[in-house]
Design a protein around this motif. Structure first.
Motif, PDB file in Angstrom:
ATOM      1  N   SER A 101      38.814  46.726  33.300  1.00 48.30           N
ATOM      2  CA  SER A 101      39.877  45.929  33.923  1.00 48.30           C
ATOM      3  C   SER A 101      39.443  44.477  34.099  1.00 48.30           C
ATOM      4  O   SER A 101      38.249  44.185  34.258  1.00 48.30           O
ATOM      5  CB  SER A 101      40.251  46.521  35.288  1.00 48.30           C
ATOM      6  OG  SER A 101      39.221  46.287  36.220  1.00 48.30           O
ATOM      7  N   PRO A 102      40.407  43.554  34.106  1.00 45.29           N
ATOM      8  CA  PRO A 102      40.094  42.136  34.340  1.00 45.29           C
ATOM      9  C   PRO A 102      39.408  41.906  35.687  1.00 45.29           C
ATOM     10  O   PRO A 102      38.589  41.008  35.819  1.00 45.29           O
ATOM     11  CB  PRO A 102      41.462  41.451  34.293  1.00 45.29           C
ATOM     12  CG  PRO A 102      42.333  42.370  33.501  1.00 45.29           C
ATOM     13  CD  PRO A 102      41.828  43.754  33.784  1.00 45.29           C
ATOM     14  N   GLU A 103      39.733  42.731  36.686  1.00 44.34           N
ATOM     15  CA  GLU A 103      39.122  42.592  38.005  1.00 44.34           C
ATOM     16  C   GLU A 103      37.621  42.879  37.959  1.00 44.34           C
ATOM     17  O   GLU A 103      36.828  42.212  38.618  1.00 44.34           O
ATOM     18  CB  GLU A 103      39.792  43.525  39.025  1.00 44.34           C
ATOM     19  CG  GLU A 103      41.230  43.164  39.348  1.00 44.34           C
ATOM     20  CD  GLU A 103      42.245  43.687  38.312  1.00 44.34           C
ATOM     21  OE1 GLU A 103      41.901  44.594  37.514  1.00 44.34           O
ATOM     22  OE2 GLU A 103      43.354  43.160  38.289  1.00 44.34           O
ATOM     23  N   VAL A 104      37.239  43.913  37.187  1.00 43.14           N
ATOM     24  CA  VAL A 104      35.825  44.271  37.059  1.00 43.14           C
ATOM     25  C   VAL A 104      35.065  43.158  36.343  1.00 43.14           C
ATOM     26  O   VAL A 104      33.959  42.783  36.733  1.00 43.14           O
ATOM     27  CB  VAL A 104      35.655  45.625  36.331  1.00 43.14           C
ATOM     28  CG1 VAL A 104      34.196  45.882  35.984  1.00 43.14           C
ATOM     29  CG2 VAL A 104      36.207  46.758  37.179  1.00 43.14           C
ATOM     30  N   GLU A 136      35.902  39.954  36.216  1.00 46.29           N
ATOM     31  CA  GLU A 136      35.828  38.802  37.123  1.00 46.29           C
ATOM     32  C   GLU A 136      34.783  39.032  38.211  1.00 46.29           C
ATOM     33  O   GLU A 136      34.009  38.125  38.546  1.00 46.29           O
ATOM     34  CB  GLU A 136      37.203  38.543  37.750  1.00 46.29           C
ATOM     35  CG  GLU A 136      37.271  37.280  38.561  1.00 46.29           C
ATOM     36  CD  GLU A 136      37.103  36.015  37.744  1.00 46.29           C
ATOM     37  OE1 GLU A 136      36.723  34.986  38.339  1.00 46.29           O
ATOM     38  OE2 GLU A 136      37.307  36.034  36.520  1.00 46.29           O
ATOM     39  N   ASP A 137      34.738  40.246  38.763  1.00 51.37           N
ATOM     40  CA  ASP A 137      33.757  40.560  39.796  1.00 51.37           C
ATOM     41  C   ASP A 137      32.336  40.428  39.252  1.00 51.37           C
ATOM     42  O   ASP A 137      31.462  39.867  39.921  1.00 51.37           O
ATOM     43  CB  ASP A 137      33.975  41.985  40.328  1.00 51.37           C
ATOM     44  CG  ASP A 137      32.954  42.332  41.399  1.00 51.37           C
ATOM     45  OD1 ASP A 137      32.957  41.669  42.457  1.00 51.37           O
ATOM     46  OD2 ASP A 137      32.138  43.251  41.170  1.00 51.37           O
ATOM     47  N   ASN A 138      32.123  40.917  38.046  1.00 48.04           N
ATOM     48  CA  ASN A 138      30.785  40.818  37.452  1.00 48.04           C
ATOM     49  C   ASN A 138      30.390  39.369  37.215  1.00 48.04           C
ATOM     50  O   ASN A 138      29.245  38.993  37.392  1.00 48.04           O
ATOM     51  CB  ASN A 138      30.702  41.614  36.146  1.00 48.04           C
ATOM     52  CG  ASN A 138      29.332  41.515  35.532  1.00 48.04           C
ATOM     53  OD1 ASN A 138      29.098  40.678  34.667  1.00 48.04           O
ATOM     54  ND2 ASN A 138      28.422  42.346  36.000  1.00 48.04           N
ATOM     55  N   SER A 179      30.027  31.222  37.631  1.00 42.78           N
ATOM     56  CA  SER A 179      31.349  30.727  37.982  1.00 42.78           C
ATOM     57  C   SER A 179      31.410  29.222  38.228  1.00 42.78           C
ATOM     58  O   SER A 179      32.468  28.692  38.484  1.00 42.78           O
ATOM     59  CB  SER A 179      31.861  31.456  39.218  1.00 42.78           C
ATOM     60  OG  SER A 179      30.987  31.253  40.300  1.00 42.78           O
ATOM     61  N   LYS A 223      31.443  36.684  38.915  1.00 35.13           N
ATOM     62  CA  LYS A 223      31.254  35.958  40.173  1.00 35.13           C
ATOM     63  C   LYS A 223      30.076  36.483  40.981  1.00 35.13           C
ATOM     64  O   LYS A 223      29.434  35.735  41.703  1.00 35.13           O
ATOM     65  CB  LYS A 223      32.524  36.038  41.025  1.00 35.13           C
ATOM     66  CG  LYS A 223      33.623  35.143  40.531  1.00 35.13           C
ATOM     67  CD  LYS A 223      34.783  35.153  41.492  1.00 35.13           C
ATOM     68  CE  LYS A 223      35.856  34.182  41.019  1.00 35.13           C
ATOM     69  NZ  LYS A 223      37.015  34.202  41.894  1.00 35.13           N
TER      70      LYS A 223
END
Length: 195
Positions: A70-73, A75-77, A24, A79
């Motif tokens: 999902s976009p959240e998954v 992004e989490d991966n 990130s 970061k």
């Protein structure tokens, strides 16, 4: 301006190193960018990023087979991933006190040393310190993508306001005068940024 740490050293030799940084980080160096590694004795080592590796961490192998990711998954991966982005750096010189040498450093930096990108003034100072002697090791190293690496690096040299880029091109031509195919490859790639 306070320099920002972009990563830490994973492994090194006197010819280069591998550094790790977070995915990130917006200020992570790009291919061909000049970096510096300050050492505890006050000296520092300069290098060019010549390879960037984004390895999987096990979870990524499972996620790529998911149908509805999902976009959240994602992004989490990115970061919170367990594996750093790894960057291979070839050393091009070192500095002891105020003297800059465009040769291989006398000793490798130690693991976990902090890595910084070089600012325009540092790039200019490094290039002005010699006669582009470090280009010799770059064009003769068969493990490096010489044409692309020189193109990216010279782009940074031009951006730094260093007018020595013409001298750098003259040095490349002199070094490769007996290797016409590689000379044409390098000049073709460099013409993309000089034009």
């Amino acid at each position: 301006m306070t320099p920002i740490v972009i990563g830490r050293l994973l492994s090194s030799t006197t010819s280069g190193c591998v550094i790790g940084c977070q995915v990130s980080q917006a200020d992570a160096p790009a291919f061909g960018q000049m970096v510096r590694i300050p050492l505890e004795d006050g000296s520092q080592v300069f290098g060019l990023v010549h390879e960037i590796h984004v390895n999987d961490d096990g979870l990524v192998r499972q996620l790529v087979t998911s149908i509805n990711l999902s976009p959240e998954v994602i992004e989490d991966n990115r970061k919170n991933r367990n594996m750093p982005v790894e960057m291979s750096v070839v050393f091009i010189g070192w500095q002891n006190a105020k003297t800059i040498s465009q040769t291989r450093p006398p000793k490798p930096p130690l693991s976990l040393e902090k890595i910084y990108t070089c600012e325009d003034g540092e790039v200019s100072a490094f290039c002005a310190s010699g006669r582009f002697a470090y280009l010799r090791s770059l064009v003769r190293n068969e493990d490096l993508p010489a044409a692309d690496l020189l193109t990216a690096h010279l782009g940074q040299v031009l951006k730094s306001g260093n007018i020595e880029s013409e001298n750098a091109l003259r040095e490349v031509i002199a070094l490769l005068k007996d290797d016409y195919p590689q000379l044409m490859d390098v000049l073709s790639a460099v013409s993309e940024i000089v034009a």
